[in-house]
Design an enzyme around this catalytic site. Sequence first.
Site: not given
Length: 475
Positions: A53, A197, A199, A323, A460
């Site tokens: 990221k 893949g 990303e 994992d 808003h």
Amino acid sequence: MATNTQYEVIIIGSGQSGTPLAAAFAKAGQKTALIEREHIGGSCINEGCTPTKTLIASGRIAYLVRKGLDYGVHTCEHEPDVNVAVVDMLKVRQRKRDIVASFRGSSETKLRDAGVDVLTGEATFVDEKTLKYKDSSGNVRTVQGQKIFINVGARPAPPLLEGIGLLDQKAVLDSTSIQELDEVPGHLVVIGGGYVGVEFAQLFRRLGAQVTIIQRGKQLLPREDEEIAHLLRNIFQEDGLTVHLNSDPVRIAPSPSGFTLDFHTNNGDRTVEGTHILFATGRIPNTDRLKPEAANIDMDKKGFIVTNEYLETSSPSIFAIGDVKGPPAFTHISYDDFRILRSNMLSLPPTRLSIKDRIVPYVVFTDPQFAHVGLHEQEARVKFPNKRIQTAKMPMAYVARALETDESRGMMKAVVDGDTGLILGFSCLGIEGGEIMSIVEIAMIGDVPYQKLRDAVLAHPTLAESLNNIWGFLE
């Protein structure tokens, strides 16, 4: 010469469940060791969420620089009609390395401050209570634990393709090695159109590479709603990526510029030339050198450790977290494993929480983001054949905030129980899709019907106010 140390708790692997669990046991006064073969923090900090990221953030800046003219902003004083993004890949990589080092150091400090014995080496089972590992000096150490927690994670599956061994191996990449490139590839070929893949494909296109995706299935993101996956493919193609669906790589061979890859499609055989190839075709568990069979631990045919809903393995007092127990392989799921075990083992009075039926959210950090929680439409229809399933779909182009930021690509889709109004699932391919999805997830956790979101007074102009409007499209 082997030494033997007794512990109440041993954690194998310092991922996003093992690290906080070790600290929790140590703070509770139990003698605790954590054995880590490489880096503190597990794949999330070292090869997964944090570095990827960080890199994606650099890619987005390059993308916005090139889009500056669309906003009436240019960066070239003498050429006002041109926006150029010059990517310094060494700087991009160093920024990633610095952030990873910072996160890793913070995790290690927390462990040591909690009183955890941090042991460096690769652990293997001797029996149900005993582990051995080789320390940094080459000495074999033996440790015993009354309770053992396996948090060894998974790694990228090795490439399986005819001719791959003939290539310059610097050009053969997985999700870890691609993050260490010191230059932008000329032409990156990505094998696999799943979460990893897509990303990396979009990231390196934004950094300046030519990119081709070879995807075996009929769509990108094969587990997701077909309509949204199709829309993501269109977005990728708008941004200059080439996507081949229903395609299988056959063989690869060196060429003067890098390699040629032959692949089979429904319309015949084709060839693409590239400089680098990324294999993003799945992950395998790190159990092959752990020798779990020595501790009578059951595994499935892929090598993942089998657990029950309480994260217990077939061996008494041995647990598997993260994992290594199989999908879904998300950091937040791993961290929830920690929370469940901490509550069940350390809270007073003890609890009996389980992983059964937990709501699973996730975000794919493409741009726009793809986020999902709960059931997809077809899953809901199969799981609840007697319910009146309704869906609502709305383009992001109907969201004022998305239009104002010129980020209106994508759509959102909700699945609801038409009789109760309860939300069963939600997907968003759109700007900050993960944040929008999280609001819906909170409603699902609280059994809040969609009508409450429809009628809420939301500020808003925000992205969240789209959750006032999507329900008008229910059918």
